[in-house]
Design a protein around this motif. Sequence first.
Motif, PDB file in Angstrom:
ATOM      1  N   PRO A  36       2.422  -5.793 -17.092  1.00  0.00           N
ATOM      2  CA  PRO A  36       1.322  -6.465 -17.792  1.00  0.00           C
ATOM      3  C   PRO A  36       0.854  -5.696 -19.013  1.00  0.00           C
ATOM      4  O   PRO A  36       1.087  -4.488 -19.152  1.00  0.00           O
ATOM      5  CB  PRO A  36       0.222  -6.513 -16.728  1.00  0.00           C
ATOM      6  N   GLU A  88      -2.003 -14.579 -21.581  1.00  0.00           N
ATOM      7  CA  GLU A  88      -1.546 -13.857 -20.386  1.00  0.00           C
ATOM      8  C   GLU A  88      -2.639 -13.819 -19.322  1.00  0.00           C
ATOM      9  O   GLU A  88      -2.387 -14.119 -18.142  1.00  0.00           O
ATOM     10  CB  GLU A  88      -1.140 -12.441 -20.781  1.00  0.00           C
ATOM     11  N   TYR A 116       5.556 -10.573 -12.221  1.00  0.00           N
ATOM     12  CA  TYR A 116       4.473  -9.976 -12.989  1.00  0.00           C
ATOM     13  C   TYR A 116       3.943  -8.789 -12.207  1.00  0.00           C
ATOM     14  O   TYR A 116       3.446  -8.918 -11.083  1.00  0.00           O
ATOM     15  CB  TYR A 116       3.387 -11.022 -13.215  1.00  0.00           C
ATOM     16  N   GLY A 124      -3.606 -16.468 -10.025  1.00  0.00           N
ATOM     17  CA  GLY A 124      -2.434 -16.449 -10.882  1.00  0.00           C
ATOM     18  C   GLY A 124      -1.128 -16.607 -10.128  1.00  0.00           C
ATOM     19  O   GLY A 124      -0.058 -16.423 -10.695  1.00  0.00           O
ATOM     20  N   GLN A 145      -8.068  -8.772 -16.311  1.00  0.00           N
ATOM     21  CA  GLN A 145      -7.829  -9.468 -15.046  1.00  0.00           C
ATOM     22  C   GLN A 145      -8.548  -8.778 -13.886  1.00  0.00           C
ATOM     23  O   GLN A 145      -9.168  -9.437 -13.048  1.00  0.00           O
ATOM     24  CB  GLN A 145      -6.332  -9.532 -14.763  1.00  0.00           C
ATOM     25  N   GLN A 192      -2.427 -15.899 -15.648  1.00  0.00           N
ATOM     26  CA  GLN A 192      -2.378 -15.142 -14.407  1.00  0.00           C
ATOM     27  C   GLN A 192      -3.596 -15.406 -13.522  1.00  0.00           C
ATOM     28  O   GLN A 192      -3.489 -15.472 -12.304  1.00  0.00           O
ATOM     29  CB  GLN A 192      -2.259 -13.641 -14.698  1.00  0.00           C
ATOM     30  N   VAL A 229      -1.129  -8.916  -7.663  1.00  0.00           N
ATOM     31  CA  VAL A 229       0.099  -9.608  -7.255  1.00  0.00           C
ATOM     32  C   VAL A 229       0.571  -8.993  -5.945  1.00  0.00           C
ATOM     33  O   VAL A 229       0.436  -7.782  -5.743  1.00  0.00           O
ATOM     34  CB  VAL A 229       1.185  -9.460  -8.347  1.00  0.00           C
ATOM     35  N   ARG A 235       6.555 -11.888 -19.709  1.00  0.00           N
ATOM     36  CA  ARG A 235       5.348 -12.065 -18.894  1.00  0.00           C
ATOM     37  C   ARG A 235       5.074 -13.530 -18.573  1.00  0.00           C
ATOM     38  O   ARG A 235       4.281 -13.826 -17.669  1.00  0.00           O
ATOM     39  CB  ARG A 235       4.141 -11.458 -19.604  1.00  0.00           C
TER      40      ARG A 235
END
Length: 888
Positions: A704, A767, A684, A269, A712, A771, A690, A677
């Motif tokens: 998120p 979303e 994010y 992402g 995720q 990502q 991340v 987002r």
Amino acid sequence: MLSACAVALRAGARRSVRRLPSRARALPLTAGAAQRQAHRSFSASPAASQTTDLSTRGMIVQTLSSVGSKREVQQYLSLFTSTPSQRFAVIKVGGAILTDYIDELCSSLAFLYTVGLYPVIVHGAGPQLNGLLEQAGIEPQFEEGIRITDAKTLRVARDLFLKENLNLVNKLEEKGVHAQPLTTGMFRAEYLNKDKWGYVGKVTGVNKQSIETAISNGYLPILTSMAETDDGQILNVNADVAAAELARALEPLKVVYLSEKGGLFDAAGQKISAINLDEEYEQLMSQAWVKYGTRLKIKEIKELLDTLPRTTSVAIIHPGELQKELFTDSGAGTLVRRGNKLLSADSLSDFKDIDALKAVLVRDREGPDAKATVDKYIEFLAENPFKAYYDGPLNALAIVLPPSNGRQATLATLTITKSGWLTNVADNIFTTLQKEHPQLVWTVKEDDENLAWFFDKADGSITRNGDVMFWYGIENGDEIIKLMKDFTEHGRAMLGDSNLESRLQRAAAGNANNAARPAVQQQARGYSTLARRPILSTPLFGQAKGRGYITQTNPNPPYGKKNASMDRPARVALIGARGYTGQELIRLLDSHPNMELHHVSSRELAGQKLEGYNKKEVIYENLSPEDVRDMEKRGEIDCWVMALPNGVCKPFVDAVYEGRKLSSHKSLIVDLSADYRFDNTWTYGLPELVKRSNIAQSSQIANPGCYATAAQLGIAPLVEHLGGMPHIFGVSGYSGAGTKPSPKNDVENLTGNIIPYSLTGHVHEREISSQLGADVAFIPHVAVWFRGIHHTISIPLNKSMNSRDIRQIYQDRYAGEKLVKVIGEAPLVKNIAGKHGVEIGGFSVDKSGKRVVVCATIDNLLKGAATQCLQNMNLALGYAEYEGIPVM
């Protein structure tokens, strides 16, 4: 060498696909006073604009300094304004941009116009056309991704395109930009396949003369993606296709595709900064995550660039970041260019022409001893081990000396020509260095105008007597201290082989500085990122003073970092405190040692005492955007938390922006809704996936979604092994439906029941997909329990795997993550409720070994919202990530 390169550097030549940048911030550039003054000083014609008086040019450079350094801006202005106007850029504008981002688009185009740059604009209107057709009772039809266009559809499309074109022209005129609508006769075409697609055209020619005439008269040409046959029949043409054909005709420096997402994204992402097709295309296209739209886009761009000059590049960028893409080294979107393949050598015999190699080494040196110095350097290379990296034309050359005498590998030579920078070879070489040399050390002069590029490549640095030593890959604190001590005591000599140094000094006695470091002086760099410098976390480094030991910290530190060193706690304001998430965050802040709630805003509860917060008495307020603006202006708040429903918080965010303009104070914003987002100017905030350094550097964080976080984390470790689309069956407790009464949080309605909703197209589906960089199917449900989410995720695999190996992949991926727990069995909702992390388990593989079912649970109010919010606040305000959070 450098000075020659510096003048001709192209926008966007940046990091390789493996180097992932931090999220860029939106540019608040408008047609304000500076623009109006610049317009008065510029002539309407491009030729005149390129001879603008120096005071106006200086003002423009100053205005752009908010985007990049003065050096960057001047270089790109010199390059772009030295190019024939019609060859500057082709910009493709999609229909969604015209609907949702027209103000950002027009501001960006207005600024380009101000500095005398005339991009050629071609736009579509696909989403608007779909809406009009549906209103007319016509269902849009597509075949192989191409819209089937009958006579009625064509008529609607033509009227719509003319309307959108005129609207864009009028908006530009309002900003002082002369724009000319070119809506007919610009593209000549024949039927693509009339029987199959109806009135859809295949472009056979472009009317360049009309475009050039518009530009020479001082107008931005605005084209629609409509074409005509030789006998005058209007045909519909896909806007991407029209832009590509326009680029083939004009051969511009840049082809820009404006995108809501602002670029292409990899499996994790993360936005891909740059793709060098010659070096990376085959490997990239073999990746499991490169599929569907991403795969098609890369393939189409390659086909386009193969027909254009090698200096042309394609950028995929958000309309609000056009200036950052064009006028800074780091860019902001995804840059795609052809580049050059790299070669390597570990002996002089590998070079076909030693004289050519000597010429490359001499070009970086000045003075009468340059040739003698290089001759001795060649003698040294003939007798000692080294590894060289270069492209075929020798536009770029790097030479690395291997580790010796307890010292790390040293980058002894790096020389790049103008052409090498333009084709992105420099970053490709450095990416190769990072792959083949886990640790590397090099030095650069402190006044090197391209110092920022080296900061971007390094993990740490130290300055002494006008030299900067850089390194990467050295994680042992004792090794770093020894390296820094040697450098401060012995200078650059310690980096190279002493025998090499003495030989070169004897060969060129008057050129000792060059001798000690054969090539990493005055490096040419046409792109760099100085938005952030490496931070050395070892206390010794941070405490050291003076020029011997320095900590290369962010020149604009994270907004809350100042608070981390203050005696007082960070001051927090919570907008929307009535909901379940707001209440959970209040409880967490009540026990946080370094944060205090100063304001809570709720229209329904205004005037009542805040319950559950014991540090001090807080009364609910009904804060307006104007209140928020004034509080930001006065510097009263360090962190704003927006705990509002989707689509509601923008006025408050805009108010913070307005307050920032009126004050030197800049607070942190964390938004718990879905509003930002998908805005790549926001970070994010999912720390486990991340980069935490990105979050720590951010001033605006999109928290998120709860479903999205668990999904995720449940899929991410297997993204590179995906063999198809994961399907997520998610069930949430009714607290996820909010406090506003509805059938989804009506306990009586839910008892003995389960309610599916938004079976396709749920915002979390988008979303998760965006990502992860892989499309997923998400089917949400709500059940009778209050809190907690359970996901059952079916994941197709691209190869046979067993349950044990898959579980090991998850355990390796989340090793050290305090809020992710990998277990064997499928996790249960009742075991996660009230906990601050995620549990992942199950790992059941079918008989084929090519499908696994993974289960994930999360408390939607904690790690799904409030806990994650506090993680992000801690990181961005400079505190320990888990401070105030009971870890699992």
